[in-house]
Design a protein around this motif. Structure first.
Motif, short mmCIF file in Angstrom:
data_model
loop_
_atom_site.label_atom_id
_atom_site.label_comp_id
_atom_site.label_asym_id
_atom_site.label_seq_id
_atom_site.Cartn_x
_atom_site.Cartn_y
_atom_site.Cartn_z
N LYS A 1 43.29 -23.58 48.72
CA LYS A 1 42.72 -24.80 48.15
C LYS A 1 41.48 -24.81 47.99
O LYS A 1 41.19 -25.59 46.88
CB LYS A 1 42.19 -25.84 49.01
N THR A 2 40.69 -23.72 48.31
CA THR A 2 39.93 -22.93 47.24
C THR A 2 40.34 -22.82 46.06
O THR A 2 39.22 -23.11 44.89
CB THR A 2 38.97 -22.14 48.21
N MET A 3 40.90 -21.97 46.32
CA MET A 3 41.32 -21.42 44.21
C MET A 3 41.49 -23.33 43.18
O MET A 3 41.32 -23.18 41.98
CB MET A 3 42.83 -20.71 44.14
N SER B 1 37.79 -4.28 36.30
CA SER B 1 37.32 -5.10 37.81
C SER B 1 37.91 -6.64 37.59
O SER B 1 38.48 -7.00 36.54
CB SER B 1 35.77 -5.02 37.56
N VAL B 2 37.69 -7.13 39.28
CA VAL B 2 38.16 -8.51 38.49
C VAL B 2 37.49 -9.33 39.72
O VAL B 2 36.81 -8.85 41.13
CB VAL B 2 39.65 -8.75 39.58
N GLU B 3 36.32 -9.83 39.02
CA GLU B 3 35.59 -10.82 39.47
C GLU B 3 35.59 -12.26 40.23
O GLU B 3 35.83 -12.63 39.42
CB GLU B 3 34.10 -10.49 38.81
N ALA B 4 35.01 -12.90 41.46
CA ALA B 4 34.55 -14.32 41.61
C ALA B 4 33.41 -14.09 41.48
O ALA B 4 32.64 -14.46 42.50
CB ALA B 4 35.09 -14.22 43.14
N SER C 1 36.41 -11.79 47.75
CA SER C 1 37.21 -11.41 47.22
C SER C 1 39.04 -11.37 47.33
O SER C 1 39.67 -11.47 46.56
CB SER C 1 37.62 -10.13 48.06
N LYS C 2 39.25 -12.44 48.11
CA LYS C 2 40.85 -13.68 48.26
C LYS C 2 41.44 -13.81 47.22
O LYS C 2 41.86 -13.69 46.81
CB LYS C 2 40.55 -13.80 49.70
N VAL C 3 40.51 -14.56 46.95
CA VAL C 3 40.26 -15.63 45.41
C VAL C 3 40.59 -13.95 44.46
O VAL C 3 41.46 -14.48 43.72
CB VAL C 3 38.85 -16.03 45.50
N ALA D 1 44.14 -12.57 45.00
CA ALA D 1 45.23 -13.65 44.68
C ALA D 1 45.38 -13.89 43.04
O ALA D 1 45.99 -14.27 42.05
CB ALA D 1 45.36 -14.95 45.53
N ALA D 2 44.53 -14.27 42.58
CA ALA D 2 44.21 -13.95 41.10
C ALA D 2 44.93 -13.03 40.50
O ALA D 2 45.67 -13.93 39.58
CB ALA D 2 43.19 -14.99 40.70
N SER D 3 43.95 -11.67 40.51
CA SER D 3 44.74 -10.72 40.17
C SER D 3 46.23 -10.21 40.40
O SER D 3 46.84 -10.19 38.97
CB SER D 3 43.25 -9.51 40.92
#
Length: 227
Positions: free
Chosen positions: A79-81, A133-136, A168-170, A173-175
């Motif tokens: 839901k957050t994503m 790196s994967v960044e939010a 970090s979870k987003v 998961a996206a990565s």
């Protein structure tokens, strides 16, 4: 089991991973040059040590691994994503991400294993196109992220941080969803944590991991910025 002393003049002088002791410790010494680091990752070995310790190299058994097809994203996180709370970016703030990973306090840990020398080494790998790196982001600020190393169809996750809920979870998961779309075989999570287990990571015997790694390395490396 003996702990091997690496030849400082030969960046490819690693002993077989199955000679690691029960804790996963395999060797000591060497350096953090790009050639040595990439050789280590290609053999299922990674550096892990604290400030004041010698350079230690590990190959744990079992290995904690996430196959992209088995990624589990809980309802609340999904839901957050979907809400777009965070904008996910790739390779736009690598130095900031690894610095934040080193500075973020972690329960049960004193200090950090991401020393200044480690940061310098992985920034170099990033400039060479192997570390990412994967960044939010939210409201123009970096709220969380992760970094790791990519070789072939394998991604070796190193560390993550969050300065806001689920950031970090987003990013994680996206990565994994992006890596799945790119045909990556697995994400190496190294050692087991409850956090990663909830995402679907599982313990693999070292032999299974090394066989999967050899197969993944047959694919070309997606080198360069992942922007």
């Amino acid at each position: 089991m003996p702990i091997y002393l690496l030849d400082p003049e030969d960046p490819q002088s690693f002993p077989p991973p199955d000679r690691a002791d029960a804790s996963g410790l395999l060797a000591v010494g060497g350096d953090l040059s790009p050639e040595r680091l990439l050789t280590a990752y290609s053999q299922g070995i990674f550096p892990w040590y604290s400030e004041g310790q010698p350079l230690l190299w590990h190959s744990p058994n079992p290995r904690f691994v996430l196959e992209p097809d088995k990624l589990h994203v809980g309802r609340s996180l999904r839901k957050t994503m979907k809400a777009g709370t965070y904008e996910v970016r790739w390779d736009t703030a690598f130095t900031e991400v690894i610095s934040a990973c080193s500075e973020t306090p972690r329960p049960g840990q004193n200090g950090t294993w991401i020393t200044d020398a480690m940061q310098e080494a992985y920034v170099t790998l990033h400039r060479l196109g192997f570390a990412h790196s994967v960044e939010a982001w939210a409201e123009g600020e970096l709220k969380g992220g992760l970094y790791g190393v990519s070789l072939g169809a394998a991604f070796f996750g190193e560390s993550m941080f969050a300065h806001a809920p689920d950031a970090s979870k987003v990013a994680f998961a996206a990565s994994v969803e992006r890596l799945k779309a790119w045909g990556f075989h697995f994400v190496d999570c190294q050692v087991e944590t409850e956090h990663l287990a909830r995402f679907g990571a599982e313990p693999w015997p070292r032999r299974r991991f090394l066989e999967a790694l050899a197969e993944a390395l047959e694919a070309p490396t997606r080198r360069g910025p992942w922007t």
